[in-house]
Scaffold this motif. Structure first.
Motif, PDB file in Angstrom:
ATOM      1  N   PRO A 225       0.882  -0.941  -0.190  1.00  0.00           N
ATOM      2  CA  PRO A 225       0.007   0.087   0.050  1.00  0.00           C
ATOM      3  C   PRO A 225       0.836   1.207  -0.063  1.00  0.00           C
ATOM      4  CG  PRO A 225      -0.044  -0.954   2.261  1.00  0.00           C
ATOM      5  CD  PRO A 225       0.606  -1.951   1.343  1.00  0.00           C
ATOM      6  N   ALA A 226       1.966   1.145   0.329  1.00  0.00           N
ATOM      7  CA  ALA A 226       3.037   2.378   0.514  1.00  0.00           C
ATOM      8  C   ALA A 226       3.671   2.744  -0.731  1.00  0.00           C
ATOM      9  CB  ALA A 226       3.876   2.190   1.669  1.00  0.00           C
ATOM     10  N   ALA A 227       4.140   1.459  -1.375  1.00  0.00           N
ATOM     11  CA  ALA A 227       4.714   1.868  -2.721  1.00  0.00           C
ATOM     12  C   ALA A 227       3.826   2.224  -3.840  1.00  0.00           C
ATOM     13  CB  ALA A 227       5.662   0.225  -2.909  1.00  0.00           C
ATOM     14  N   SER A 228       2.722   1.613  -3.496  1.00  0.00           N
ATOM     15  CA  SER A 228       1.827   1.945  -4.809  1.00  0.00           C
ATOM     16  C   SER A 228       1.067   3.432  -4.586  1.00  0.00           C
ATOM     17  CB  SER A 228       0.559   0.943  -4.715  1.00  0.00           C
ATOM     18  OG  SER A 228       0.080   1.009  -3.412  1.00  0.00           O
ATOM     19  N   GLY A 229       1.457   3.851  -3.500  1.00  0.00           N
ATOM     20  CA  GLY A 229       0.701   5.311  -3.172  1.00  0.00           C
ATOM     21  C   GLY A 229      -0.644   5.153  -2.440  1.00  0.00           C
TER      22      GLY A 229
ATOM     23  N   GLN B 109      -1.863   3.983   0.130  1.00  0.00           N
ATOM     24  CA  GLN B 109      -1.886   4.304   1.648  1.00  0.00           C
ATOM     25  C   GLN B 109      -1.873   5.641   1.792  1.00  0.00           C
ATOM     26  OE1 GLN B 109       1.009   2.434   4.250  1.00  0.00           O
ATOM     27  NE2 GLN B 109      -0.040   3.116   5.980  1.00  0.00           N
ATOM     28  N   GLU B 110      -0.984   6.478   1.194  1.00  0.00           N
ATOM     29  CA  GLU B 110      -0.951   7.946   1.550  1.00  0.00           C
ATOM     30  C   GLU B 110      -2.416   8.694   0.780  1.00  0.00           C
ATOM     31  OE1 GLU B 110       1.953  11.705   0.083  1.00  0.00           O
ATOM     32  OE2 GLU B 110       2.337   9.610  -0.545  1.00  0.00           O
ATOM     33  N   THR B 111      -2.448   8.232  -0.453  1.00  0.00           N
ATOM     34  CA  THR B 111      -3.817   8.672  -0.682  1.00  0.00           C
ATOM     35  C   THR B 111      -5.007   8.545  -0.365  1.00  0.00           C
ATOM     36  OG1 THR B 111      -2.729   8.295  -3.257  1.00  0.00           O
ATOM     37  CG2 THR B 111      -5.022   8.902  -3.150  1.00  0.00           C
ATOM     38  N   TYR B 112      -5.180   7.232   0.402  1.00  0.00           N
ATOM     39  CA  TYR B 112      -6.320   7.052   1.318  1.00  0.00           C
ATOM     40  C   TYR B 112      -6.384   8.113   2.136  1.00  0.00           C
ATOM     41  CZ  TYR B 112     -10.022   5.071   3.690  1.00  0.00           C
ATOM     42  OH  TYR B 112     -11.321   4.782   4.220  1.00  0.00           O
ATOM     43  N   ALA B 113      -5.186   8.109   3.037  1.00  0.00           N
ATOM     44  CA  ALA B 113      -5.262   9.047   4.043  1.00  0.00           C
ATOM     45  C   ALA B 113      -5.563  10.526   3.869  1.00  0.00           C
ATOM     46  CB  ALA B 113      -3.784   8.829   4.930  1.00  0.00           C
ATOM     47  N   THR B 114      -5.107  11.021   2.679  1.00  0.00           N
ATOM     48  CA  THR B 114      -5.215  12.203   2.229  1.00  0.00           C
ATOM     49  C   THR B 114      -6.797  12.581   1.953  1.00  0.00           C
ATOM     50  OG1 THR B 114      -3.072  12.411   1.364  1.00  0.00           O
ATOM     51  CG2 THR B 114      -4.654  13.973   0.573  1.00  0.00           C
ATOM     52  N   GLY B 115      -7.491  11.546   1.363  1.00  0.00           N
ATOM     53  CA  GLY B 115      -9.056  11.829   1.356  1.00  0.00           C
ATOM     54  C   GLY B 115      -9.853  11.321   2.229  1.00  0.00           C
ATOM     55  N   CYS B 116      -9.286  10.800   3.363  1.00  0.00           N
ATOM     56  CA  CYS B 116     -10.286  10.360   4.373  1.00  0.00           C
ATOM     57  C   CYS B 116     -10.549  11.007   5.409  1.00  0.00           C
ATOM     58  CB  CYS B 116      -9.254   9.004   5.356  1.00  0.00           C
ATOM     59  SG  CYS B 116     -10.443   8.023   6.322  1.00  0.00           S
ATOM     60  N   ALA B 117     -11.897  11.374   5.261  1.00  0.00           N
ATOM     61  CA  ALA B 117     -12.468  12.349   6.423  1.00  0.00           C
ATOM     62  C   ALA B 117     -12.682  11.969   7.894  1.00  0.00           C
ATOM     63  CB  ALA B 117     -14.076  12.729   5.984  1.00  0.00           C
ATOM     64  N   THR B 118     -12.108  10.739   8.306  1.00  0.00           N
ATOM     65  CA  THR B 118     -12.347  10.034   9.499  1.00  0.00           C
ATOM     66  C   THR B 118     -11.099  10.591  10.331  1.00  0.00           C
ATOM     67  OG1 THR B 118     -13.419   8.238   8.412  1.00  0.00           O
ATOM     68  CG2 THR B 118     -12.571   8.025  10.747  1.00  0.00           C
ATOM     69  N   LEU B 119      -9.890  10.642   9.663  1.00  0.00           N
ATOM     70  CA  LEU B 119      -8.818  11.069  10.302  1.00  0.00           C
ATOM     71  C   LEU B 119      -8.594  12.156  10.935  1.00  0.00           C
ATOM     72  CD1 LEU B 119      -5.840   9.465   7.850  1.00  0.00           C
ATOM     73  CD2 LEU B 119      -7.315   8.294  10.030  1.00  0.00           C
ATOM     74  N   GLY B 120      -8.253  12.445  12.246  1.00  0.00           N
ATOM     75  CA  GLY B 120      -8.325  13.821  12.887  1.00  0.00           C
ATOM     76  C   GLY B 120      -9.579  13.977  13.717  1.00  0.00           C
ATOM     77  N   ARG B 121     -10.571  12.889  13.382  1.00  0.00           N
ATOM     78  CA  ARG B 121     -11.791  13.135  13.952  1.00  0.00           C
ATOM     79  C   ARG B 121     -11.867  12.488  15.278  1.00  0.00           C
ATOM     80  NH1 ARG B 121     -15.420  14.853   9.441  1.00  0.00           N
ATOM     81  NH2 ARG B 121     -17.158  14.934  10.694  1.00  0.00           N
ATOM     82  N   HIS B 122     -12.874  12.886  16.120  1.00  0.00           N
ATOM     83  CA  HIS B 122     -13.128  12.194  17.405  1.00  0.00           C
ATOM     84  C   HIS B 122     -14.206  11.276  16.881  1.00  0.00           C
ATOM     85  CE1 HIS B 122     -12.823  11.707  21.507  1.00  0.00           C
ATOM     86  NE2 HIS B 122     -14.351  11.499  21.773  1.00  0.00           N
ATOM     87  N   VAL B 123     -13.989   9.938  17.111  1.00  0.00           N
ATOM     88  CA  VAL B 123     -14.950   8.946  16.617  1.00  0.00           C
ATOM     89  C   VAL B 123     -15.283   7.771  17.705  1.00  0.00           C
ATOM     90  CG1 VAL B 123     -13.815   9.136  14.334  1.00  0.00           C
ATOM     91  CG2 VAL B 123     -12.928   7.232  16.110  1.00  0.00           C
ATOM     92  N   ARG B 124     -16.430   7.207  17.434  1.00  0.00           N
ATOM     93  CA  ARG B 124     -16.658   5.982  18.236  1.00  0.00           C
ATOM     94  C   ARG B 124     -16.711   4.756  17.357  1.00  0.00           C
ATOM     95  NH1 ARG B 124     -21.360   7.440  19.878  1.00  0.00           N
ATOM     96  NH2 ARG B 124     -22.892   6.148  18.457  1.00  0.00           N
ATOM     97  N   ALA B 125     -16.027   3.844  17.699  1.00  0.00           N
ATOM     98  CA  ALA B 125     -15.708   2.589  16.796  1.00  0.00           C
ATOM     99  C   ALA B 125     -16.486   1.812  17.513  1.00  0.00           C
ATOM    100  CB  ALA B 125     -14.572   2.221  16.581  1.00  0.00           C
ATOM    101  N   GLU B 126     -17.872   1.034  16.735  1.00  0.00           N
ATOM    102  CA  GLU B 126     -18.779  -0.124  17.406  1.00  0.00           C
ATOM    103  C   GLU B 126     -18.105  -1.381  16.955  1.00  0.00           C
ATOM    104  OE1 GLU B 126     -22.726   1.148  16.159  1.00  0.00           O
ATOM    105  OE2 GLU B 126     -22.602   2.746  17.688  1.00  0.00           O
ATOM    106  N   LEU B 127     -17.558  -2.041  17.842  1.00  0.00           N
ATOM    107  CA  LEU B 127     -16.806  -3.267  17.338  1.00  0.00           C
ATOM    108  C   LEU B 127     -17.490  -4.490  17.525  1.00  0.00           C
ATOM    109  CD1 LEU B 127     -13.516  -2.348  19.707  1.00  0.00           C
ATOM    110  CD2 LEU B 127     -13.733  -2.179  17.219  1.00  0.00           C
TER     111      LEU B 127
END
Length: 283
Positions: A217-221, A223-241
């Protein structure tokens, strides 16, 4: 299932013309392309179910599109219902084989999210964000709303990726108030033929890049592209497991296995592989 071109009433809604299977095949099923077949049906229960049932006899790159799904499913077996020809409901068959270790196949739903978002940016002129792991978000009147989602199902020798996308749904047609569509997000293009072509071309491009990198995922770009476009990152979340457990904290990263890394208020970091994640307000 009946082919869409055979429906006598296919022009009953001129604002929602049917897809042209022939023109889509001419554009996408070409020499050297990933896409080996493309079928459009008028109505079916689930394109994922249909394609998975035939996966053993089909080559990689089969595409099945339905003008209407009567038993469409999202994650956690939630239903996915929309008026006929109001969206794109399709599944693709991928068989990474020995080129990609099986433990990396978990990235495919996330790859589909990246591919769909980048394809829609080019082909529909609309910005789309990703909610981990595979919800597609648009902005309607300043509010994030779900306009689509991705469902992955393993087969004996591959994986079926199902993508559902609300295209022309109006406010009155939304299944729930929190839903959205490309039209409500004021997309520049809502003609489904070019939108589907753009998404499938983007999916072919990203899949090729990921497969050529051995699924890294890193070599193909990816992982980085997903993280850039992911609205979840940096947010306060509740994960229902699974099992009724919950985890609340800040979504910090997506790790090398595609899991969401959540840091709790106590500073503990946990990697979540399967969960329903809720973006919490006020944080």
């Amino acid at each position: 299932m009946t082919p869409s071109d055979a429906s006598a009433g296919r022009w009953s809604d001129l604002d929602r013309p049917p897809l042209s299977a022939a023109s889509l095949r001419r554009a996408l099923v070409t020499e050297g392309s990933l896409w080996t077949s493309l079928e459009v049906v008028e109505s079916t229960g689930s394109t994922n179910g249909d394609l998975a049932a035939r996966a053993a006899e089909l080559p990689e790159g089969a595409v099945l599109v339905a003008e209407e799904q009567t038993a469409g499913r999202g994650r956690l077996d939630r239903s996915w219902v929309a008026p006929a020809r109001s969206g794109l409901f399709f599944s693709v068959l991928l068989k990474p084989g020995a080129a990609v270790p099986a433990e990396q196949w978990g990235w495919l739903p996330l790859l589909a999210g990246v591919a769909t978002a980048t394809g829609l940016s080019r082909g529909a002129g609309v910005d789309m964000a990703l909610k981990w792991p595979n919800d597609l978000l648009v902005t309607v009147d300043g509010e994030e709303r779900k306009a689509g989602g991705i469902l992955a199902e393993r087969t004996a020798d591959g994986i079926v990726l199902g993508i559902g996308l609300n295209v022309t749904l109006t406010e009155d047609e939304l299944p729930v108030p929190q839903a959205g569509s490309l039209a409500l997000a004021k997309a520049a293009v809502t003609d489904r033929d070019p939108v589907l072509r753009a998404v499938l071309r983007s999916l072919e491009e990203w899949y090729g890049r990921w497969r050529d990198a051995g699924g890294d995922p890193a070599a193909s770009g990816l992982q980085e592209t997903y993280a850039t476009g992911c609205a979840t990152l940096g947010r306060h979340v509740r994960a229902e497991l699974p099992g009724g457990r919950e985890l609340t904290g800040t979504a910090e990263a997506v790790d090398a296995e595609g899991r969401l890394v959540v840091r709790t208020a106590e500073g503990e970091r946990s990697a979540v592989g399967a969960a329903d994640v809720i973006h919490l307000r006020g944080h």
